[in-house]
Design an enzyme around this catalytic site. Structure first.
Site, PDB file in Angstrom:
ATOM      1  N   THR A 199      17.162  38.187  65.292  1.00  0.00           N
ATOM      2  CA  THR A 199      17.072  39.812  65.244  1.00  0.00           C
ATOM      3  C   THR A 199      16.734  40.029  63.822  1.00  0.00           C
ATOM      4  OG1 THR A 199      19.266  40.212  64.981  1.00  0.00           O
ATOM      5  CG2 THR A 199      18.458  40.419  67.171  1.00  0.00           C
ATOM      6  N   ALA A 238      24.397  48.151  65.695  1.00  0.00           N
ATOM      7  CA  ALA A 238      22.994  47.807  66.246  1.00  0.00           C
ATOM      8  C   ALA A 238      22.835  46.817  66.752  1.00  0.00           C
ATOM      9  CB  ALA A 238      21.833  48.187  65.266  1.00  0.00           C
ATOM     10  N   GLY A 239      23.436  45.575  66.014  1.00  0.00           N
ATOM     11  CA  GLY A 239      22.982  44.149  66.732  1.00  0.00           C
ATOM     12  C   GLY A 239      23.765  43.881  67.778  1.00  0.00           C
ATOM     13  N   ASP A 240      24.955  44.577  67.867  1.00  0.00           N
ATOM     14  CA  ASP A 240      26.046  44.236  68.970  1.00  0.00           C
ATOM     15  C   ASP A 240      25.453  45.120  70.311  1.00  0.00           C
ATOM     16  OD1 ASP A 240      27.659  42.738  67.424  1.00  0.00           O
ATOM     17  OD2 ASP A 240      28.799  44.658  67.011  1.00  0.00           O
ATOM     18  N   GLY A 292      34.491  46.562  66.809  1.00  0.00           N
ATOM     19  CA  GLY A 292      34.666  45.045  66.877  1.00  0.00           C
ATOM     20  C   GLY A 292      33.663  44.429  67.756  1.00  0.00           C
TER      21      GLY A 292
END
Length: 310
Positions: A220, A251-253, A39
């Protein structure tokens, strides 16, 4: 210690590894199957906590085994779950992640209880929001909740961070109370109408977001790096670390959570915080799964020290 609060989604992920994308009507064998906590909201909170931030969460799970499992997982990661409610009618959110041989992925999400977070539950967290340094949210919970939470944050001089993912139309009321917006290049282009191709187009995206009411931007750009444009630190580009990517999930989280653990509320150290966040996300992509791949502060520091020795 930086205090971070996250309003967001809590999912249980099913990860399927495939050699390639299936064509319409095709049956394709799955090479490996696994399950993991995930999530976007939960991932960002875990990334912040593992990177050293004092972290709390606003969200909702189903009153089911998966929800109980996720609460325990967050608690084990030293996240305050006081403001995570249980929904008796809707199940805990879930995601099916398709990972291909080239390291790319597709994600199918069932919102479930994540879509049932109420304004009353946000109001109940008012004192804890007010005591935070940063409040982060995404678009996997209702936008009206984000608007109220950010309004509470701004009334109490808390820096607000919006990750507009998955990209959708943003309420003008939310933009008015957003200090920093962090989309990827596709999300940024969707929201501004300006394709991200080079630094000039990134500057144009930043100008457009300022017109929309947000003065600070980070875009990003996957394995290339991250662009920043802020009032306190100007603008520039921080390249990504070159690694072999196994699974880009979270990766972004990881980037956003790790970034928040290092940022100053006025964003004056954004370049240094971006370098730290890039290192954290470079470690995430080298492992399978969302939450299991998020590194600890010790792992991030060790990777940085190893890099400095080269």
């Amino acid at each position: 210690m930086v205090k971070v609060m996250v309003l967001g989604s809590i999912n249980v992920d099913t990860i399927l590894q495939l050699s390639r994308v299936a064509v319409p009507g095709e049956t394709l064998a799955v090479n490996e199957k696994s399950n993991a906590a995930g999530g976007k909201g939960a991932n960002q909170a875990v990334a912040a906590a593992r990177a050293g931030a004092d972290t709390a969460f606003i969200g909702k799970v189903g009153k089911d085994d998966l929800g109980n499992k996720m609460l325990k997982t967050l608690q084990k990661n030293n996240i305050d779950t006081t403001h995570i409610a249980e929904d008796k009618k809707h199940g805990t959110g879930s995601a099916t992640i398709l990972v291909y041989g080239d390291g790319q992925n597709n994600i199918l999400v069932y919102g479930g209880a994540n879509q049932e977070v109420t304004l009353t539950e946000v109001k109940a967290a008012k004192s804890q929001i007010a005591a935070s340094d940063f409040l982060i949210t995404q678009f996997e919970t209702p936008q009206e909740d984000a608007v109220l939470a950010f309004q509470i944050a701004k009334e109490n001089h808390v820096t607000t961070i919006l990750n507009p993912a998955p990209a959708s139309e943003i309420s003008p009321d939310l933009l008015k109370v957003t200090d920093l917006i962090i989309p990827n290049e596709t999300e940024s282009a969707t929201l501004t109408g300006i394709e991200v191709t080079d630094e000039a187009s990134m500057d144009a995206n930043a100008a457009k977001f300022r017109e929309m009411g947000v003065k600070n931007l980070i875009i990003t750009i996957g394995d290339k790096g991250a662009y920043y444009n802020t009032e306190s630190a100007g603008h520039g580009f921080v390249p990504a670390y070159k690694v072999h990517a196994v699974d880009p999930t979270a990766a972004g989280d990881t980037f956003i959570g790790a970034l928040s653990s290092q940022l100053k509320p006025d964003l004056s150290n954004v370049k240094e915080a971006l370098m730290f966040a890039q290192r954290a996300s470079s470690l995430t992509v080298q492992k399978l799964g969302a939450m299991p791949s998020i590194p600890t502060l010790a792992e991030i520091n060790a990777a940085q020290e190893k890099d400095e020795e080269k």
